[in-house]
Design a protein around this motif. Structure first.
Motif, PDB file in Angstrom:
ATOM      1  N   ALA A   1       0.862  -1.199   0.000  1.00 20.35           N
ATOM      2  CA  ALA A   1       0.000   0.000   0.000  1.00 20.35           C
ATOM      3  C   ALA A   1       0.891   1.238   0.000  1.00 20.35           C
ATOM      4  O   ALA A   1       0.649   2.203  -0.739  1.00 20.35           O
ATOM      5  CB  ALA A   1      -0.913  -0.001   1.222  1.00 20.35           C
ATOM      6  N   PHE A   2       1.956   1.202   0.808  1.00 25.24           N
ATOM      7  CA  PHE A   2       2.889   2.327   0.826  1.00 25.24           C
ATOM      8  C   PHE A   2       3.542   2.500  -0.546  1.00 25.24           C
ATOM      9  O   PHE A   2       3.625   3.604  -1.089  1.00 25.24           O
ATOM     10  CB  PHE A   2       3.968   2.101   1.901  1.00 25.24           C
ATOM     11  CG  PHE A   2       5.103   3.083   1.794  1.00 25.24           C
ATOM     12  CD1 PHE A   2       4.970   4.372   2.290  1.00 25.24           C
ATOM     13  CD2 PHE A   2       6.293   2.725   1.175  1.00 25.24           C
ATOM     14  CE1 PHE A   2       6.014   5.293   2.158  1.00 25.24           C
ATOM     15  CE2 PHE A   2       7.332   3.641   1.038  1.00 25.24           C
ATOM     16  CZ  PHE A   2       7.195   4.930   1.535  1.00 25.24           C
ATOM     17  N   MET A   3       4.001   1.386  -1.141  1.00 26.53           N
ATOM     18  CA  MET A   3       4.697   1.476  -2.417  1.00 26.53           C
ATOM     19  C   MET A   3       3.758   1.998  -3.528  1.00 26.53           C
ATOM     20  O   MET A   3       4.183   2.726  -4.417  1.00 26.53           O
ATOM     21  CB  MET A   3       5.262   0.108  -2.852  1.00 26.53           C
ATOM     22  CG  MET A   3       6.457  -0.411  -2.078  1.00 26.53           C
ATOM     23  SD  MET A   3       7.800   0.740  -1.704  1.00 26.53           S
ATOM     24  CE  MET A   3       8.242   1.410  -3.259  1.00 26.53           C
ATOM     25  N   ALA A   4       2.473   1.609  -3.442  1.00 23.31           N
ATOM     26  CA  ALA A   4       1.507   2.095  -4.447  1.00 23.31           C
ATOM     27  C   ALA A   4       1.388   3.616  -4.355  1.00 23.31           C
ATOM     28  O   ALA A   4       1.441   4.326  -5.364  1.00 23.31           O
ATOM     29  CB  ALA A   4       0.143   1.437  -4.232  1.00 23.31           C
ATOM     30  N   MET A   5       1.259   4.121  -3.115  1.00 18.24           N
ATOM     31  CA  MET A   5       1.148   5.578  -2.919  1.00 18.24           C
ATOM     32  C   MET A   5       2.426   6.268  -3.381  1.00 18.24           C
ATOM     33  O   MET A   5       2.399   7.323  -4.012  1.00 18.24           O
ATOM     34  CB  MET A   5       0.942   5.919  -1.439  1.00 18.24           C
ATOM     35  CG  MET A   5      -0.372   5.490  -0.910  1.00 18.24           C
ATOM     36  SD  MET A   5      -1.667   6.351  -1.827  1.00 18.24           S
ATOM     37  CE  MET A   5      -3.016   5.267  -1.538  1.00 18.24           C
ATOM     38  N   PHE A   6       3.551   5.649  -3.039  1.00 17.24           N
ATOM     39  CA  PHE A   6       4.858   6.209  -3.373  1.00 17.24           C
ATOM     40  C   PHE A   6       4.996   6.347  -4.900  1.00 17.24           C
ATOM     41  O   PHE A   6       5.337   7.406  -5.431  1.00 17.24           O
ATOM     42  CB  PHE A   6       5.937   5.275  -2.813  1.00 17.24           C
ATOM     43  CG  PHE A   6       7.347   5.728  -3.069  1.00 17.24           C
ATOM     44  CD1 PHE A   6       7.894   6.787  -2.342  1.00 17.24           C
ATOM     45  CD2 PHE A   6       8.131   5.097  -4.010  1.00 17.24           C
ATOM     46  CE1 PHE A   6       9.198   7.208  -2.574  1.00 17.24           C
ATOM     47  CE2 PHE A   6       9.436   5.507  -4.247  1.00 17.24           C
ATOM     48  CZ  PHE A   6       9.967   6.565  -3.527  1.00 17.24           C
ATOM     49  N   SER A   7       4.660   5.269  -5.599  1.00 19.05           N
ATOM     50  CA  SER A   7       4.793   5.281  -7.045  1.00 19.05           C
ATOM     51  C   SER A   7       3.830   6.272  -7.681  1.00 19.05           C
ATOM     52  O   SER A   7       4.218   7.064  -8.549  1.00 19.05           O
ATOM     53  CB  SER A   7       4.542   3.878  -7.598  1.00 19.05           C
ATOM     54  OG  SER A   7       4.563   3.923  -8.985  1.00 19.05           O
ATOM     55  N   ALA A   8       2.557   6.247  -7.222  1.00 17.03           N
ATOM     56  CA  ALA A   8       1.561   7.151  -7.807  1.00 17.03           C
ATOM     57  C   ALA A   8       1.998   8.603  -7.612  1.00 17.03           C
ATOM     58  O   ALA A   8       1.905   9.424  -8.548  1.00 17.03           O
ATOM     59  CB  ALA A   8       0.195   6.914  -7.174  1.00 17.03           C
ATOM     60  N   THR A   9       2.506   8.932  -6.431  1.00 16.80           N
ATOM     61  CA  THR A   9       2.955  10.306  -6.161  1.00 16.80           C
ATOM     62  C   THR A   9       4.072  10.690  -7.145  1.00 16.80           C
ATOM     63  O   THR A   9       4.033  11.747  -7.764  1.00 16.80           O
ATOM     64  CB  THR A   9       3.508  10.406  -4.720  1.00 16.80           C
ATOM     65  OG1 THR A   9       2.525   9.888  -3.844  1.00 16.80           O
ATOM     66  CG2 THR A   9       3.841  11.836  -4.341  1.00 16.80           C
ATOM     67  N   GLY A  10       5.077   9.809  -7.238  1.00 14.56           N
ATOM     68  CA  GLY A  10       6.224  10.110  -8.103  1.00 14.56           C
ATOM     69  C   GLY A  10       5.820  10.258  -9.560  1.00 14.56           C
ATOM     70  O   GLY A  10       6.237  11.190 -10.242  1.00 14.56           O
ATOM     71  N   LEU A  11       4.961   9.311 -10.030  1.00 18.55           N
ATOM     72  CA  LEU A  11       4.575   9.352 -11.451  1.00 18.55           C
ATOM     73  C   LEU A  11       3.762  10.606 -11.775  1.00 18.55           C
ATOM     74  O   LEU A  11       3.970  11.253 -12.803  1.00 18.55           O
ATOM     75  CB  LEU A  11       3.758   8.105 -11.810  1.00 18.55           C
ATOM     76  CG  LEU A  11       4.527   6.782 -11.808  1.00 18.55           C
ATOM     77  CD1 LEU A  11       3.574   5.610 -12.036  1.00 18.55           C
ATOM     78  CD2 LEU A  11       5.613   6.774 -12.885  1.00 18.55           C
ATOM     79  N   LEU A  12       2.830  10.957 -10.854  1.00 22.66           N
ATOM     80  CA  LEU A  12       2.028  12.161 -11.094  1.00 22.66           C
ATOM     81  C   LEU A  12       2.897  13.409 -11.102  1.00 22.66           C
ATOM     82  O   LEU A  12       2.771  14.281 -11.973  1.00 22.66           O
ATOM     83  CB  LEU A  12       0.943  12.302 -10.014  1.00 22.66           C
ATOM     84  CG  LEU A  12      -0.286  11.410 -10.190  1.00 22.66           C
ATOM     85  CD1 LEU A  12      -1.187  11.487  -8.975  1.00 22.66           C
ATOM     86  CD2 LEU A  12      -1.073  11.833 -11.441  1.00 22.66           C
ATOM     87  N   LEU A  13       3.802  13.469 -10.129  1.00 21.64           N
ATOM     88  CA  LEU A  13       4.681  14.643 -10.037  1.00 21.64           C
ATOM     89  C   LEU A  13       5.547  14.755 -11.302  1.00 21.64           C
ATOM     90  O   LEU A  13       5.659  15.834 -11.903  1.00 21.64           O
ATOM     91  CB  LEU A  13       5.564  14.515  -8.791  1.00 21.64           C
ATOM     92  CG  LEU A  13       6.434  15.717  -8.465  1.00 21.64           C
ATOM     93  CD1 LEU A  13       5.582  16.937  -8.187  1.00 21.64           C
ATOM     94  CD2 LEU A  13       7.314  15.414  -7.246  1.00 21.64           C
ATOM     95  N   ALA A  14       6.132  13.638 -11.695  1.00 23.07           N
ATOM     96  CA  ALA A  14       7.028  13.665 -12.864  1.00 23.07           C
ATOM     97  C   ALA A  14       6.252  14.038 -14.126  1.00 23.07           C
ATOM     98  O   ALA A  14       6.748  14.805 -14.959  1.00 23.07           O
ATOM     99  CB  ALA A  14       7.691  12.305 -13.045  1.00 23.07           C
ATOM    100  N   ALA A  15       5.009  13.521 -14.252  1.00 25.98           N
ATOM    101  CA  ALA A  15       4.216  13.855 -15.443  1.00 25.98           C
ATOM    102  C   ALA A  15       3.867  15.343 -15.439  1.00 25.98           C
ATOM    103  O   ALA A  15       3.924  16.008 -16.478  1.00 25.98           O
ATOM    104  CB  ALA A  15       2.941  13.014 -15.485  1.00 25.98           C
ATOM    105  N   ALA A  16       3.524  15.871 -14.252  1.00 27.97           N
ATOM    106  CA  ALA A  16       3.176  17.298 -14.170  1.00 27.97           C
ATOM    107  C   ALA A  16       4.386  18.154 -14.534  1.00 27.97           C
ATOM    108  O   ALA A  16       4.270  19.131 -15.277  1.00 27.97           O
ATOM    109  CB  ALA A  16       2.680  17.642 -12.765  1.00 27.97           C
ATOM    110  N   VAL A  17       5.560  17.764 -14.037  1.00 33.31           N
ATOM    111  CA  VAL A  17       6.781  18.526 -14.345  1.00 33.31           C
ATOM    112  C   VAL A  17       7.073  18.439 -15.850  1.00 33.31           C
ATOM    113  O   VAL A  17       7.389  19.436 -16.498  1.00 33.31           O
ATOM    114  CB  VAL A  17       7.982  18.003 -13.521  1.00 33.31           C
ATOM    115  CG1 VAL A  17       9.278  18.644 -13.999  1.00 33.31           C
ATOM    116  CG2 VAL A  17       7.776  18.268 -12.038  1.00 33.31           C
ATOM    117  N   ALA A  18       6.929  17.219 -16.408  1.00 28.80           N
ATOM    118  CA  ALA A  18       7.201  17.047 -17.849  1.00 28.80           C
ATOM    119  C   ALA A  18       6.241  17.897 -18.665  1.00 28.80           C
ATOM    120  O   ALA A  18       6.638  18.523 -19.655  1.00 28.80           O
ATOM    121  CB  ALA A  18       7.075  15.577 -18.238  1.00 28.80           C
TER     122      ALA A  18
END
Ligand code: ADP
Length: 552
Positions: A282-299
């Motif tokens: 559950a932690f890893m899912a949140m961790f990944s979703a946060t990172g992917l969303l942030l990286a997509a927003a930055v891109a």
């Protein structure tokens, strides 16, 4: 099913050797990685929190075509039989897992058809909500109901087994799939030394954070804070290196965390293996979703900045061309008026006033045309290109354009051949249609190298086709699509004047009239511009979406 998916050049024809090879490879990989996952104390023998097959299937079907679904079905069926599930259960699970892969991949390709979906917020959101969130719920439900029916689990275990199944699959979509997509772009672009060093620093920070993950008591708080330490390198990677770095970092952190937790290290190592892995994943899912969303927003922000920079550059270039273009007829007007004035002053009867006035009028008309083009740009940008429909004889209109252009055609050393099959009656905007034909003819004269120009009109059952053919400098294949964009010119400004707006405006008008404009050409062999226009009926609503395309 594939028909609904955006065209997929990478998918092989069903039944072909390429297709069968891919299908077999998918099934074999599915079985191999699933066997590993099932070794981790699977609930009911088949529900596990580490299930890379879900992410692999998602990428395979979304990248290579939904028709590969039998690879998932066979893989899931075989591996479940192998670990001792009865045939009915193995088949039920295979159905659920296949549905999961098909729904997840379908949603991803529908909502994020771009190859670079990791760089789009829409792509990542679709991955999180529809692929990882929804499609996995289908597989978890089908699978756990199957387990219940063959009495592999009791009703009391149902909720736990469902959560294990769902989360295991969701984490796979969120961690394994992005990493596979990131690897697809291998090898990476060459980067400078500074950036490479920064990359090494992020990797080191991640490795340290992964070690600290298992620290039971931090020096700072005397309590486990390890998982939080993974966030700074994640954010660093998202801002500086983009989605691919985030995907790799997350996969590395997840593998380290799962292995450590499985052998009893770190804050999540309490209870049985599934009990430990449930909160960890559950932690890893949140961790990944946060990172992917942030990286997509930055891109996306970086891309918008680059587009804005390009737009400013194009505008500046346009302003300099426009001022130059406007200055030429004004200077010429000034000179001619001054010469005429001087002659009239010296001897009012000697000046050839009518001839000079013709020339002055020509320059004034050219100036008015240029200004009209500029006005059209702002009209189109603010969606105010109001069309006034009336009955028009297209053939007479083309003839009128030709007569008016006679002088320039002759000056260019060219000749005009008309083949009009008229009259051709239709319901169009006369002035705008005039503008389109005039623009195509002016271009044919300008770029026609003084050779003959042909204009033909062919009335068909539903549409009339206008062709303007010259035998001039031609247009290379790469430039043929570009020249209909705003400000785009395929010639050197030193040799030919112009704004690069005429064809763009012509396309807007033609599309607004429900038609199409195109070109066929070869460099140095001349060009043929074709306009195909449907006959509009009075009061008919024109089906056109050209307003949506105005940005470029
Ligand atoms: P402009 O002629 O003012 O540059 P247009 O939008 O009318 O702008 O045309 C865009 C570009 O398309 C031109 O700069 C030229 O490179 C190319 N082009 C248009 N018509 C022709 C033609 N008949 N032959 C060759 N090139 C052409």
């Amino acid at each position: 099913m594939d028909a609904a998916i955006p065209s997929d050049a990478k998918s092989a024809r069903v039944g072909s050797l390429g297709y069968l090879t891919r299908l077999t490879a998918l099934a074999v990989v599915y079985v191999a990685v699933s066997k590993l996952g099932l070794m981790l104390d699977a609930v009911g023998g088949v529900a596990t929190l580490v299930w890379p097959a879900t992410g692999i299937s998602l990428v395979a079907l979304s990248e290579l075509g939904l028709t590969l679904w039998p690879g998932v079905a066979i893989g899931a069926f075989v591996v479940n039989l192998w670990v001792g599930a009865p045939v009915v259960l193995a088949a039920t699970i295979a159905v659920g897992n296949t549905l999961e892969a098909v729904i997840g991949a379908y949603a991803l390709r529908r909502l994020a058809p771009s190859d670079y979906w990791l760089e789009r917020l829409m792509g990542v959101t679709s991955l999180i909500l529809l692929s990882a969130g929804l499609s996995t719920a289908v597989s978890a439900t089908v699978g756990t109901v199957g387990l219940l029916m063959v009495r592999r689990i009791s009703i009391d275990d149902f909720s736990f087994a469902w959560r294990v199944w769902w989360l295991g699959d969701a984490v796979s979509d969120l961690i394994v799939a992005p990493a596979l997509v990131a690897w697809r772009a291998w090898p990476l672009r060459r980067t400078g030394t500074r950036r490479s060093l920064e990359g090494v620093a992020v990797a080191l920070a991640t490795a340290l954070a992964a070690l600290a993950f298992f620290e039971p008591r931090s020096v700072l708080t005397h309590a486990p804070i390890g998982p939080y330490l993974l966030f700074p390198p994640l954010i660093w990677a998202a801002f500086r290196f983009g989605p691919r770095a985030v995907a790799n970092l997350t996969l590395f952190a997840a593998v380290a965390a799962v292995c450590g937790t499985a052998i009893g290290l770190g804050p999540f190592a309490i209870g049985s293996l599934p009990q430990r892995l449930l909160p960890l994943q559950a932690f890893m899912a949140m961790f990944s979703a946060t990172g992917l969303l942030l990286a997509a927003a930055v891109a996306e922000r970086k891309r918008a900045e680059a587009e804005a920079r390009e737009a400013v550059r194009a505008r500046d270039e346009f302003l300099s061309i426009a001022s130059h273009e406007l200055k030429t007829p004004v200077t010429s007007l000034q000179l001619q008026l001054a010469a005429l004035g001087a002659k009239l002053k010296a001897d009012p009867s000697s000046a050839n006033v009518p001839a000079k006035m013709q020339s002055i009028l020509r320059q004034a008309r050219r100036l008015a045309e240029l200004i009209d083009n500029l006005l059209d740009v702002s009209r189109i940008a603010s969606r105010r290109l109001d069309l006034t429909f009336e009955e028009v004889d297209f053939a007479a209109l083309v003839k009128d354009v030709a007569v008016r252009a006679e002088e320039v055609v002759t000056q260019a050393g060219s000749r005009l051949e008309l083949s009009l099959n008229g009259p051709v009656w239709g319901y169009w905007d006369k002035q705008r249609l005039h503008q389109v034909v005039d623009n195509l003819l002016s271009n044919a004269v300008k770029y026609g190298a003084g050779k003959p120009i042909e204009i033909s009109l062919q009335p068909g059952a539903n549409a009339v086709v206008l062709r303007v053919r010259d035998q001039g400098i031609g247009i290379s294949t790469e430039d043929q699509e570009r020249i209909f964009q705003r400000f785009v010119r395929a010639v050197s400004p030193r040799h030919y004047g112009g704004f690069g707006l005429g064809l763009w405006i012509a396309r807007q008008i033609v599309e607004e009239l429900g038609g199409r404009i195109g070109v066929t050409s070869e460099a140095n062999q001349g060009s043929t511009f074709t306009v195909s226009l449907p006959y509009q009926q009075p009061g008919q609503k024109i089906q056109s979406d050209s307003f949506g395309k105005w940005s470029q």
